[in-house]
Design a protein around this motif. Sequence first.
Motif, PDB file in Angstrom:
ATOM      1  N   UNK A 100       0.845  -1.202   0.000  1.00  0.00           N
ATOM      2  CA  UNK A 100       0.000   0.000   0.000  1.00  0.00           C
ATOM      3  C   UNK A 100       0.877   1.248   0.000  1.00  0.00           C
ATOM      4  N   UNK A 101       1.947   1.236   0.785  1.00  0.00           N
ATOM      5  CA  UNK A 101       2.853   2.396   0.831  1.00  0.00           C
ATOM      6  C   UNK A 101       3.453   2.657  -0.546  1.00  0.00           C
ATOM      7  N   UNK A 102       3.810   1.598  -1.253  1.00  0.00           N
ATOM      8  CA  UNK A 102       4.369   1.773  -2.598  1.00  0.00           C
ATOM      9  C   UNK A 102       3.319   2.286  -3.572  1.00  0.00           C
ATOM     10  N   UNK A 103       2.115   1.757  -3.505  1.00  0.00           N
ATOM     11  CA  UNK A 103       1.044   2.242  -4.375  1.00  0.00           C
ATOM     12  C   UNK A 103       0.702   3.694  -4.070  1.00  0.00           C
ATOM     13  N   UNK A 104       0.877   4.092  -2.817  1.00  0.00           N
ATOM     14  CA  UNK A 104       0.554   5.458  -2.409  1.00  0.00           C
ATOM     15  C   UNK A 104       1.517   6.482  -2.994  1.00  0.00           C
ATOM     16  N   UNK A 105       2.569   6.044  -3.648  1.00  0.00           N
ATOM     17  CA  UNK A 105       3.478   6.998  -4.283  1.00  0.00           C
ATOM     18  C   UNK A 105       2.956   7.448  -5.637  1.00  0.00           C
ATOM     19  N   UNK A 106       1.851   6.852  -6.090  1.00  0.00           N
ATOM     20  CA  UNK A 106       1.255   7.260  -7.361  1.00  0.00           C
ATOM     21  C   UNK A 106       0.492   8.559  -7.211  1.00  0.00           C
ATOM     22  N   UNK A 107       0.344   9.276  -8.298  1.00  0.00           N
ATOM     23  CA  UNK A 107      -0.381  10.553  -8.283  1.00  0.00           C
ATOM     24  C   UNK A 107      -1.874  10.273  -8.181  1.00  0.00           C
ATOM     25  N   UNK A 108      -2.413  10.419  -6.981  1.00  0.00           N
ATOM     26  CA  UNK A 108      -3.821  10.106  -6.749  1.00  0.00           C
ATOM     27  C   UNK A 108      -4.747  11.060  -7.483  1.00  0.00           C
ATOM     28  N   UNK A 109      -4.288  12.271  -7.778  1.00  0.00           N
ATOM     29  CA  UNK A 109      -5.113  13.207  -8.527  1.00  0.00           C
ATOM     30  C   UNK A 109      -5.350  12.747  -9.954  1.00  0.00           C
ATOM     31  N   UNK A 110      -4.396  12.026 -10.511  1.00  0.00           N
ATOM     32  CA  UNK A 110      -4.518  11.529 -11.882  1.00  0.00           C
ATOM     33  C   UNK A 110      -5.165  10.148 -11.943  1.00  0.00           C
ATOM     34  N   UNK A 111      -5.356   9.519 -10.806  1.00  0.00           N
ATOM     35  CA  UNK A 111      -5.897   8.158 -10.748  1.00  0.00           C
ATOM     36  C   UNK A 111      -7.007   8.093  -9.696  1.00  0.00           C
ATOM     37  N   UNK A 112      -8.204   8.560 -10.013  1.00  0.00           N
ATOM     38  CA  UNK A 112      -9.277   8.598  -9.015  1.00  0.00           C
ATOM     39  C   UNK A 112      -9.630   7.234  -8.419  1.00  0.00           C
ATOM     40  N   UNK A 113      -9.586   6.187  -9.215  1.00  0.00           N
ATOM     41  CA  UNK A 113      -9.916   4.855  -8.672  1.00  0.00           C
ATOM     42  C   UNK A 113      -8.858   4.434  -7.661  1.00  0.00           C
ATOM     43  N   UNK A 114      -7.611   4.719  -7.928  1.00  0.00           N
ATOM     44  CA  UNK A 114      -6.542   4.443  -6.975  1.00  0.00           C
ATOM     45  C   UNK A 114      -6.761   5.263  -5.714  1.00  0.00           C
TER      46      UNK A 114
ATOM     47  N   UNK B 245       5.422   1.086   9.247  1.00  0.00           N
ATOM     48  CA  UNK B 245       4.926   0.934   7.872  1.00  0.00           C
ATOM     49  C   UNK B 245       3.618   1.703   7.683  1.00  0.00           C
ATOM     50  N   UNK B 246       2.777   1.728   8.697  1.00  0.00           N
ATOM     51  CA  UNK B 246       1.529   2.494   8.619  1.00  0.00           C
ATOM     52  C   UNK B 246       1.837   3.988   8.516  1.00  0.00           C
ATOM     53  N   UNK B 247       2.776   4.459   9.306  1.00  0.00           N
ATOM     54  CA  UNK B 247       3.164   5.872   9.240  1.00  0.00           C
ATOM     55  C   UNK B 247       3.766   6.197   7.870  1.00  0.00           C
ATOM     56  N   UNK B 248       4.576   5.298   7.351  1.00  0.00           N
ATOM     57  CA  UNK B 248       5.195   5.489   6.033  1.00  0.00           C
ATOM     58  C   UNK B 248       4.115   5.591   4.958  1.00  0.00           C
ATOM     59  N   UNK B 249       3.098   4.747   5.059  1.00  0.00           N
ATOM     60  CA  UNK B 249       1.992   4.755   4.094  1.00  0.00           C
ATOM     61  C   UNK B 249       1.285   6.106   4.115  1.00  0.00           C
ATOM     62  N   UNK B 250       0.989   6.600   5.303  1.00  0.00           N
ATOM     63  CA  UNK B 250       0.327   7.906   5.433  1.00  0.00           C
ATOM     64  C   UNK B 250       1.207   8.998   4.836  1.00  0.00           C
ATOM     65  N   UNK B 251       2.489   8.926   5.122  1.00  0.00           N
ATOM     66  CA  UNK B 251       3.419   9.918   4.583  1.00  0.00           C
ATOM     67  C   UNK B 251       3.465   9.895   3.062  1.00  0.00           C
TER      68      UNK B 251
END
Length: 145
Positions: free
Chosen positions: A58-72, A97-103
């Motif tokens: 999840x932390x790795x997926x969270x590095x994607x641009x969420x503004x460009x990927x609404x489903x993500x 890891x949870x803190x990293x994901x939020x970050x």
Amino acid sequence: NPNPNPNPPPHPPRRPLDEVANAGVLELLQSVVANAEVGAAPTADGESTLQLQALHCVANLATGDTGAHPRLANGLLALVPHVVLLTASPAAAVAEAAAWTIGNLAGEASQHPDPDLDVRKRLHAAGTVAALASVVHGRAEPVAP
């Protein structure tokens, strides 16, 4: 019958993050992150837990641009309440890891015109600032939003 057009039209660009979101990967990760019985199961090497490994995904997926990927963005936002709770995990690696994901979510999120998809506002509303402060200060439980 020869092809009259030797240059076929180009394929639309691949959007791997959309493919991940459409494939149901986030729902599967949520089932592991949210379920302590499943998440606490050790990995094959016995060195980790499925929950920790799912948080890393999840932390790795969270590095994607969420503004460009609404489903993500929607899928990741559905995980936030579970991730906030895991910042209080007695397992330091899980809390980290949870803190990293939020970050990652906060750092990579771009503004979205739909307020429901504005990741930073949703993170703030979910109590992530207090949860991160708890991790930094070594508290045993998250602070309610």
